[in-house]
Design a protein around this motif. Structure first.
Motif, PDB file in Angstrom:
ATOM      1  N   HIS A 159       5.666   3.676 -10.897  1.00  0.00           N
ATOM      2  CA  HIS A 159       4.211   3.675 -10.716  1.00  0.00           C
ATOM      3  C   HIS A 159       3.581   4.520 -11.817  1.00  0.00           C
ATOM      4  O   HIS A 159       3.988   5.656 -12.047  1.00  0.00           O
TER       5      HIS A 159
ATOM      6  N   ASP B 288       1.863   2.048  -3.446  1.00  0.00           N
ATOM      7  CA  ASP B 288       0.778   2.597  -4.259  1.00  0.00           C
ATOM      8  C   ASP B 288       0.574   4.084  -3.995  1.00  0.00           C
ATOM      9  O   ASP B 288       0.213   4.847  -4.890  1.00  0.00           O
TER      10      ASP B 288
ATOM     11  N   GLU C 237      -3.981  -0.172  -7.537  1.00  0.00           N
ATOM     12  CA  GLU C 237      -3.799  -0.879  -6.271  1.00  0.00           C
ATOM     13  C   GLU C 237      -2.923  -2.111  -6.442  1.00  0.00           C
ATOM     14  O   GLU C 237      -2.994  -3.055  -5.679  1.00  0.00           O
TER      15      GLU C 237
ATOM     16  N   ARG D  76       0.835  -1.207   0.000  1.00  0.00           N
ATOM     17  CA  ARG D  76       0.000   0.000   0.000  1.00  0.00           C
ATOM     18  C   ARG D  76       0.867   1.253   0.000  1.00  0.00           C
ATOM     19  O   ARG D  76       0.544   2.243  -0.677  1.00  0.00           O
TER      20      ARG D  76
END
Length: 474
Positions: free
Chosen positions: A228, A105, A407, A102
């Motif tokens: 990302h 992310d 996610e 997490r």
């Protein structure tokens, strides 16, 4: 699920950086694996007080052993405790993995990786200064809670690979494991023979391990870009879905991008109702359960190999110890696995990879149940090498294909968490069965469970199908 739009050159650079950094990390990590018996024996000899922490642990271990219907030789005490340390590390990983995912992310893969490296440095630093068992235990706890390089590497590979490239790129991560487990334990054992610090016999091995993770951290800081999709700063090029659509040049995170102006923009990227969309083929819940059940069986089998070599073959070997035999067996398995991942595995679809590995693992269980020769032992080891090269890599590939882009880190972290719970429970459950009912019953039971895993793999999993309008890597 939108696909990565990143140049081939940039992708190769990132994969090279990932490979080098992960190899450094895993070689450092594997230094300690063959040393657990010696390290624990060393701390036990330094503090023989019955009330010391380590001797208290041995007290509970003996109480556990005494519950069995057959006596367990005290020479296995250190091996059992080493397995308990491995289970503790895996359990802590199971707790930490979703949080690290997490974190990646929200703040990006690069920041999460550097955070993990800071924990690695602290963990190995504690080992360097571990003059007592408490400090050594603290180093393992810190390492278990912060080690996130492998799951972050899988997330990065997913960020920069489309569906046709995912399996081969994931195999690269698996190859790092195989290479590190081939050479890391040997190097660690060799360095452990060099004694330069009186207060910590293993300071040299720990010091070299620390040097590797420091070099890795510096390398990541300067060489690894953010991957990302929401945060990265890399050249992108999107192709129109149909003739007649227009493109315009703009900046996305500072990079020139050719954007189809007929598509709405989200997070700096064009979105299309058809772009990157496909029907989910495999439930993440099924993949988590599969990962858990597989590693419960496989980790128990891995952990039991020293027992088999010591109990069944040690007395037959005139010029070799069981430890040496086990070392050669593990090196052979690592070499075979790395060759497979570098050649065959990376070219096969993930589902085929998982199926092949589960079948060979089931066969190896049944071979070990009856093996009575060195040839039988090495044959089972070769089958296990195929399993090591395939199943976890394939499951991670399937999971990455199902995870939504926004996610992906958390999803892969949860998938790893379920696997680590299995890895934590496997040695405990398998040892209990091994000593309670005997080798043959233990391995037949493990093989039967692996057959059940195979039923899930062959009946409940499907090969992912690419959707329409995919954006291909340039």
């Amino acid at each position: 699920m939108s696909e990565p739009s990143i140049s081939t050159l940039e992708r190769k650079k990132i994969l090279k950086t990932l490979f080098i950094s992960l190899l450094l990390d895993l070689i450092s990590f594997t230094f300690i694996l063959p040393l657990f018996p010696s390290v624990l024996g060393y701390y036990r000899s330094k503090d023989d007080s019955p009330t010391s922490l380590l001797n208290s642990v041995f007290h509970y271990l003996n109480a556990y052993k005494n519950a069995f219907s057959r006596p367990i030789d005290s020479r296995y005490d250190i091996i059992l405790l080493g397995g308990a340390f491995g289970s503790l590390f895996s359990l802590l990983q199971a707790i930490a993995a979703p949080f690290i995912g997490r974190l990646s992310d929200i703040y990006g893969r690069r920041r999460a990786m550097l955070f993990s490296m800071a924990g690695n440095i602290l963990s190995v630093g504690l080992w360097v200064g571990a003059t007592d068992f408490r400090t050594f235990l603290a180093s393992r706890v810190v390492g278990g809670l912060t080690e996130g390089n492998v799951q972050l590497a899988n997330a990065i590979v997913s960020d920069i690979s489309d569906e046709t490239q995912r399996g081969s790129a994931m195999a690269l991560v698996g190859a790092c494991f195989s290479i590190a487990f081939t050479f890391g334990p040997i190097l660690g054992a060799a360095l452990a023979t060099i004694e330069m610090v009186a207060s910590n016999k293993f300071a040299v091995a720990a010091g070299v391990s620390l040097l590797l993770v420091v070099v890795e951290t510096v390398y990541i800081y300067f060489a690894l870009p953010e991957t990302h999709p929401r945060l990265r700063d890399v050249p992108v090029a999107l192709s129109p879905d149909s003739p007649g659509e227009t493109k315009s040049t703009s900046k996305v995170n500072g990079a020139t991008s050719y954007i189809d102006t007929t598509k709405p923009i989200s997070n700096g990227r064009p979105q299309s109702p058809a772009m990157g969309r496909r029907t989910t083929q495999n439930s993440m819940t099924t993949l988590k359960l599969l990962h858990f059940l597989f590693l419960v069986s496989f980790s128990g089998l891995e952990f039991s190999l020293p027992f088999v070599t010591a109990a069944s073959y040690g007395e037959r070997l005139q010029h070799s110890s069981p430890s040496a035999l086990n070392g050669r067996l593990l090196s052979m398995m690592g070499l075979i696995a790395s060759l497979l991942q570098g050649t065959i595995v990376r070219r096969l679809p993930p589902l085929v990879v998982v199926r092949a590995g589960v079948v060979t693992c089931a066969i190896s269980f049944f071979v070990l149940a009856r093996a009575s020769s060195i040839t039988g032992l090495y044959s089972a080891g070769a089958l296990l090498a195929v399993t090591s090269a395939t199943v976890v890599t394939g499951i991670n590939s399937l999971g990455s294909l199902e995870a939504q882009e926004v996610e992906r880190g958390a999803a892969l972290g949860q998938l790893r968490s379920w696997g680590q719970v299995g890895r934590a429970l496997g040695p405990l459950l398998f040892c209990t069965l091994f000593w309670w009912a005997g080798r043959e019953v233990a391995y037949i039971t493990g093989g039967t469970l692996m057959v059940g895993v195979g039923v899930i793999v062959f009946t409940m999993l499907q090969s992912p199908k690419a959707g329409k309008g995919m954006v291909h890597v340039s």
